[in-house]
Design a protein around this motif. Structure first.
Motif, short mmCIF file in Angstrom:
data_model
loop_
_atom_site.label_atom_id
_atom_site.label_comp_id
_atom_site.label_asym_id
_atom_site.label_seq_id
_atom_site.Cartn_x
_atom_site.Cartn_y
_atom_site.Cartn_z
N ARG A 183 0.80 -1.12 -0.10
CA ARG A 183 0.01 0.07 -0.01
C ARG A 183 0.82 1.22 -0.05
N PRO A 184 1.86 1.23 0.85
CA PRO A 184 2.62 2.73 0.72
C PRO A 184 3.22 3.02 -0.54
N MET A 185 3.63 2.00 -1.12
CA MET A 185 4.35 2.31 -2.52
C MET A 185 3.51 2.43 -3.60
N VAL A 186 2.21 1.66 -3.69
CA VAL A 186 1.13 2.06 -4.51
C VAL A 186 0.64 3.17 -4.37
N LEU A 187 0.39 3.82 -3.29
CA LEU A 187 -0.28 5.03 -2.98
C LEU A 187 0.80 6.21 -3.42
N VAL A 201 2.21 10.22 -7.62
CA VAL A 201 2.88 10.71 -9.07
C VAL A 201 2.13 10.93 -10.19
N LEU A 202 1.27 9.68 -10.23
CA LEU A 202 0.56 9.27 -11.41
C LEU A 202 -0.58 10.68 -11.37
N LEU A 203 -1.35 11.07 -10.25
CA LEU A 203 -2.27 12.00 -10.19
C LEU A 203 -1.61 13.30 -10.54
N ARG A 204 -0.33 13.63 -10.16
CA ARG A 204 0.37 15.00 -10.76
C ARG A 204 0.78 14.87 -12.32
N VAL A 248 0.17 13.03 -21.40
CA VAL A 248 1.18 12.95 -20.83
C VAL A 248 2.33 13.67 -21.56
N ASP A 249 2.68 14.87 -21.32
CA ASP A 249 3.97 15.72 -21.97
C ASP A 249 3.31 15.64 -23.28
N GLY A 250 2.09 16.08 -23.49
CA GLY A 250 1.53 16.19 -24.76
C GLY A 250 1.32 15.12 -25.55
N LYS A 251 1.23 13.77 -25.23
CA LYS A 251 1.06 12.59 -25.64
C LYS A 251 -0.22 12.09 -25.18
N GLN A 252 -1.20 11.93 -26.06
CA GLN A 252 -2.41 11.29 -25.82
C GLN A 252 -2.31 9.93 -25.43
N GLY A 306 9.21 11.29 -11.31
CA GLY A 306 8.18 11.74 -10.13
C GLY A 306 8.66 10.72 -9.01
N LEU A 307 8.97 9.62 -9.20
CA LEU A 307 9.03 8.68 -8.29
C LEU A 307 10.57 8.93 -7.50
N ILE A 308 11.54 9.40 -8.31
CA ILE A 308 12.83 9.94 -7.69
C ILE A 308 12.67 11.30 -6.95
N ALA A 309 11.85 12.06 -7.36
CA ALA A 309 11.49 13.42 -6.78
C ALA A 309 11.00 13.21 -5.40
N ASP A 310 9.99 12.18 -5.41
CA ASP A 310 9.31 11.80 -4.03
C ASP A 310 10.29 10.71 -3.14
N GLY A 311 11.32 10.45 -3.65
CA GLY A 311 12.25 9.37 -2.79
C GLY A 311 11.64 8.11 -2.60
#
Length: 156
Positions: free
Chosen positions: A41-45, A50-53, A88-92, A130-135
């Motif tokens: 749960r902690p990793m998936v949350l 990251v995904l929601l951002r 995501v980044d202009g890609k549909q 995002g995963l790197i940025a969030d540690g």
């Protein structure tokens, strides 16, 4: 399925706290950009944060319900498929979320599939950043980072 409707509402509202209540402690998330699942749960949350951002203009466009074998144990489980579109980044992106439930109705397994390949690549790069940025995964250049970086590259 009530959990699928609650999941959909939580994602559309970008409500991580609501998602927390819907996942089993040992949830597994199978990503289109990583071979091994995200586990627990902690990793998936964290990944959902990251995904929601990362997703822009995210919206669900349909749903199906039934049963399907899980990847972890091969047992049939009540399941729901939610179709989505996003950018995501202009890609549909066109994709599906396959949610599989335990006997209490909580999500125990979650599989995401997306197309086209250019969108998969853009998503993988954005999620890794995002995963790197969030540690949640090690920074590039550290000894621990190489397996994580390798898993997020297509074709490896």
């Amino acid at each position: 399925m009530e959990t699928a409707e609650r999941f959909r509402a939580a994602v559309e509202k970008r409500d991580l706290a609501a998602l927390d209540d819907l996942f089993t402690e040992d949830i597994r998330l199978y990503s289109p950009v990583k071979f091994t699942p995200f586990e627990g749960r902690p990793m998936v949350l964290g990944l959902f944060g990251v995904l929601l951002r990362t997703f822009e203009d995210f919206r669900y466009t349909g749903a199906f319900e039934g049963t399907a074998e899980t990847s972890a144990d091969g047992e049939e489980a009540p399941s729901a498929i939610l179709l989505f579109r996003a950018t995501v980044d202009g890609k549909q992106i066109h994709g599906i979320d396959l949610l599989q439930f335990d006997e209490a109705g909580r999500v125990k397994e979650f599989t995401v599939m997306v197309r086209p390949q250019s969108a998969v690549h853009a998503l993988g790069e954005a999620v890794l950043t995002g995963l790197i940025a969030d540690g949640l995964v090690p920074r590039p250049g550290s000894a621990r980072s190489q397996p994580a970086e390798r898993e997020f590259r297509l074709g490896d």
